[in-house]
Scaffold this motif. Sequence first.
Motif, PDB file in Angstrom:
ATOM      1  N   LEU A 110       0.802  -1.227   0.000  1.00  0.00           N
ATOM      2  CA  LEU A 110       0.000   0.000   0.000  1.00  0.00           C
ATOM      3  C   LEU A 110       0.843   1.290   0.000  1.00  0.00           C
ATOM      4  CD1 LEU A 110      -2.881  -1.100   2.410  1.00  0.00           C
ATOM      5  CD2 LEU A 110      -2.874  -1.102  -0.091  1.00  0.00           C
ATOM      6  N   LEU A 111       2.109   1.168  -0.334  1.00  0.00           N
ATOM      7  CA  LEU A 111       2.983   2.341  -0.450  1.00  0.00           C
ATOM      8  C   LEU A 111       2.309   3.436  -1.278  1.00  0.00           C
ATOM      9  CD1 LEU A 111       6.103   2.976   0.182  1.00  0.00           C
ATOM     10  CD2 LEU A 111       6.518   2.305  -2.173  1.00  0.00           C
ATOM     11  N   GLU A 112       2.228   4.638  -0.696  1.00  0.00           N
ATOM     12  CA  GLU A 112       1.704   5.818  -1.401  1.00  0.00           C
ATOM     13  C   GLU A 112       0.240   5.692  -1.851  1.00  0.00           C
ATOM     14  OE1 GLU A 112       3.324   8.984  -2.212  1.00  0.00           O
ATOM     15  OE2 GLU A 112       4.460   8.236  -0.521  1.00  0.00           O
ATOM     16  N   HIS A 132       2.964   0.161   4.361  1.00  0.00           N
ATOM     17  CA  HIS A 132       4.381   0.252   4.044  1.00  0.00           C
ATOM     18  C   HIS A 132       4.847   1.701   3.966  1.00  0.00           C
ATOM     19  CE1 HIS A 132       7.746  -0.851   0.944  1.00  0.00           C
ATOM     20  NE2 HIS A 132       8.221  -0.455   2.093  1.00  0.00           N
ATOM     21  N   THR A 133       5.795   2.040   4.815  1.00  0.00           N
ATOM     22  CA  THR A 133       6.416   3.357   4.721  1.00  0.00           C
ATOM     23  C   THR A 133       7.683   3.223   3.887  1.00  0.00           C
ATOM     24  OG1 THR A 133       5.561   3.907   6.897  1.00  0.00           O
ATOM     25  CG2 THR A 133       7.317   5.296   6.039  1.00  0.00           C
ATOM     26  N   SER A 134       7.805   4.072   2.894  1.00  0.00           N
ATOM     27  CA  SER A 134       8.926   4.069   1.956  1.00  0.00           C
ATOM     28  C   SER A 134      10.275   4.151   2.651  1.00  0.00           C
ATOM     29  CB  SER A 134       8.750   5.282   1.040  1.00  0.00           C
ATOM     30  OG  SER A 134       9.945   5.667   0.439  1.00  0.00           O
ATOM     31  N   VAL A 135      11.249   3.389   2.151  1.00  0.00           N
ATOM     32  CA  VAL A 135      12.638   3.497   2.597  1.00  0.00           C
ATOM     33  C   VAL A 135      13.113   4.939   2.440  1.00  0.00           C
ATOM     34  CG1 VAL A 135      15.021   2.897   1.962  1.00  0.00           C
ATOM     35  CG2 VAL A 135      13.278   1.107   2.065  1.00  0.00           C
ATOM     36  N   ASP A 136      12.683   5.565   1.343  1.00  0.00           N
ATOM     37  CA  ASP A 136      13.126   6.934   1.067  1.00  0.00           C
ATOM     38  C   ASP A 136      12.479   7.968   1.982  1.00  0.00           C
ATOM     39  OD1 ASP A 136      14.870   6.136  -0.912  1.00  0.00           O
ATOM     40  OD2 ASP A 136      13.396   6.305  -2.507  1.00  0.00           O
TER      41      ASP A 136
ATOM     42  N   ASP B  64      10.586   2.819  -4.961  1.00  0.00           N
ATOM     43  CA  ASP B  64      11.186   3.054  -3.647  1.00  0.00           C
ATOM     44  C   ASP B  64      12.689   2.810  -3.828  1.00  0.00           C
ATOM     45  OD1 ASP B  64      11.397   3.629  -0.967  1.00  0.00           O
ATOM     46  OD2 ASP B  64      10.516   1.765  -0.242  1.00  0.00           O
ATOM     47  N   GLU B  65      13.452   3.181  -2.831  1.00  0.00           N
ATOM     48  CA  GLU B  65      14.908   2.988  -2.899  1.00  0.00           C
ATOM     49  C   GLU B  65      15.496   3.614  -4.169  1.00  0.00           C
ATOM     50  OE1 GLU B  65      16.320  -0.824  -1.177  1.00  0.00           O
ATOM     51  OE2 GLU B  65      14.314  -1.538  -1.665  1.00  0.00           O
ATOM     52  N   GLY B  66      15.085   4.854  -4.418  1.00  0.00           N
ATOM     53  CA  GLY B  66      15.436   5.539  -5.654  1.00  0.00           C
ATOM     54  C   GLY B  66      16.924   5.596  -5.959  1.00  0.00           C
ATOM     55  N   ALA B  67      17.725   6.016  -5.001  1.00  0.00           N
ATOM     56  CA  ALA B  67      19.149   6.184  -5.264  1.00  0.00           C
ATOM     57  C   ALA B  67      19.802   4.837  -5.565  1.00  0.00           C
ATOM     58  CB  ALA B  67      19.824   6.862  -4.077  1.00  0.00           C
ATOM     59  N   GLU B  90       9.893  12.115  -2.557  1.00  0.00           N
ATOM     60  CA  GLU B  90      11.263  11.880  -2.074  1.00  0.00           C
ATOM     61  C   GLU B  90      11.982  10.865  -2.963  1.00  0.00           C
ATOM     62  OE1 GLU B  90       8.585  12.004  -0.253  1.00  0.00           O
ATOM     63  OE2 GLU B  90       8.940  13.178   1.556  1.00  0.00           O
ATOM     64  N   THR B  91      11.281   9.802  -3.342  1.00  0.00           N
ATOM     65  CA  THR B  91      11.900   8.777  -4.184  1.00  0.00           C
ATOM     66  C   THR B  91      12.257   9.364  -5.547  1.00  0.00           C
ATOM     67  OG1 THR B  91      10.740   6.976  -3.064  1.00  0.00           O
ATOM     68  CG2 THR B  91      11.486   6.531  -5.304  1.00  0.00           C
ATOM     69  N   ILE B  92      11.323  10.107  -6.132  1.00  0.00           N
ATOM     70  CA  ILE B  92      11.575  10.695  -7.450  1.00  0.00           C
ATOM     71  C   ILE B  92      12.754  11.663  -7.374  1.00  0.00           C
ATOM     72  CG2 ILE B  92      10.571  12.082  -9.324  1.00  0.00           C
ATOM     73  CD1 ILE B  92       7.831  10.908  -8.533  1.00  0.00           C
ATOM     74  N   ARG B  93      12.804  12.454  -6.304  1.00  0.00           N
ATOM     75  CA  ARG B  93      13.905  13.407  -6.152  1.00  0.00           C
ATOM     76  C   ARG B  93      15.251  12.681  -6.067  1.00  0.00           C
ATOM     77  NH1 ARG B  93      12.125  16.347  -2.098  1.00  0.00           N
ATOM     78  NH2 ARG B  93      11.093  17.774  -3.547  1.00  0.00           N
ATOM     79  N   LYS B  94      15.275  11.563  -5.347  1.00  0.00           N
ATOM     80  CA  LYS B  94      16.539  10.812  -5.231  1.00  0.00           C
ATOM     81  C   LYS B  94      16.971  10.263  -6.587  1.00  0.00           C
ATOM     82  CE  LYS B  94      16.307  10.023  -0.354  1.00  0.00           C
ATOM     83  NZ  LYS B  94      16.558   9.215   0.807  1.00  0.00           N
ATOM     84  N   CYS B  95      16.012   9.775  -7.361  1.00  0.00           N
ATOM     85  CA  CYS B  95      16.328   9.287  -8.706  1.00  0.00           C
ATOM     86  C   CYS B  95      16.890  10.424  -9.556  1.00  0.00           C
ATOM     87  CB  CYS B  95      15.079   8.728  -9.386  1.00  0.00           C
ATOM     88  SG  CYS B  95      14.434   7.246  -8.612  1.00  0.00           S
TER      89      CYS B  95
END
Lengths: 213, 213
Positions: A110-112, A132-136, B64-67, B90-95
């Motif tokens: 259910l992320l996002e 699920h809370t994102s790692v990021d 998730d885990e963008g970087a 946040e994920t998109i920004r890291k990518c």
Amino acid sequence: MKLQIAIDRVPLTKARALMKQLAPFADILEAGTSLIKDYGVTALGDLKEAVSDTQLLGDIKTIDEGAYEFRQGYRHGADLLTVMGASSVETIRKCYEVAEEYGKEMMIDLLECTPKKVEEIIQFPNAIYCLHTSVDQGATADPNGDVLTFKKAFPSVKRIAIAGGINLTTAAALSASAPEIVIVGSGITKAEDPIQVAKQFRKVMEEQCKFSM
Amino acid sequence: MKLQIAIDRVPLTKARALMKQLAPFADILEAGTSLIKDYGVTALGDLKEAVSDTQLLGDIKTIDEGAYEFRQGYRHGADLLTVMGASSVETIRKCYEVAEEYGKEMMIDLLECTPKKVEEIIQFPNAIYCLHTSVDQGATADPNGDVLTFKKAFPSVKRIAIAGGINLTTAAALSASAPEIVIVGSGITKAEDPIQVAKQFRKVMEEQCKFSM
């Protein structure tokens, strides 16, 4: 409560060795998305062999091509696979149909997902819904509160998992909301002695279950 | 308009051979999500070798885990990588940060994104925004109309791609909206003679560009 241990961001041989060591202490071992993205689902068979009777989850995070990805995942050895709640309902339905056909399990990540989106996808009774809370975005501050809030908002959902930076303290607190599955990743795998810490997680989760009975 | 040809759901050796054949007729060759999920990004290096100077896109659909995922993808040979618009900002920004650091390209896949979500993620000027109809939902009926509508709603977005069941007729019609990239998958790869059909796509796209000048 079941303990799911996620293995991520390590070479495949290291992942296999870790899974073999941790299998006696986990209900489910997860081949994390980083392993899937790095090596593909074709690597799952080798991991399933390593975990033996423990269930293997492939965190494939399907978001399109539901039937293809789920067939590939189960064929290569996964007992459980993940699909994103952010997918179209059609995609989730296709994954569900394949899971039912194989007699295996599906977890919806259910992320996002907004509450509106969750409402649209709660019609799959055998699916496990994963908060699920994102790692990021960092760890979930209050996983127990998150599960309680979710149960109140969506009382028809029977199977719940929770993931995102869970530690020994927050795992112990989860007894109040009692999700079916607690997912722990780096909290165990990055510990100096992962087996010892996995045992501690089992212990706090079991103790709390006794107290809450 | 650039032509991106997506290769999906074939064994890796077949994908490599197809890419080598199609490279002279494509601006970008895409290792589709099914290839990434089946074989992992570690297979990209071999594909990059096959496509030579043509750009290689890895449709890794990061959520998730963008970087981590973007570093892995670029390190293994991709020139462009995809992140889901449905991810956290946040994920998109890291990518994006990793893409800028590597001097490579990022495509944001807008599958299942609401206009509200698009509004939240349009602040990345070098990113390519991909209007995408899910494989599980069928083809886009009117890709040209979709691009026009998007441009009107989000005039600040300069780089647009479109994907989802595009055929020769709808590709020709795209000259009116002129997205930067047109993505074609099975329309080319499942043809009896993929090279011939790729040439036809180039031809209709170029002819229409001349007419629209």
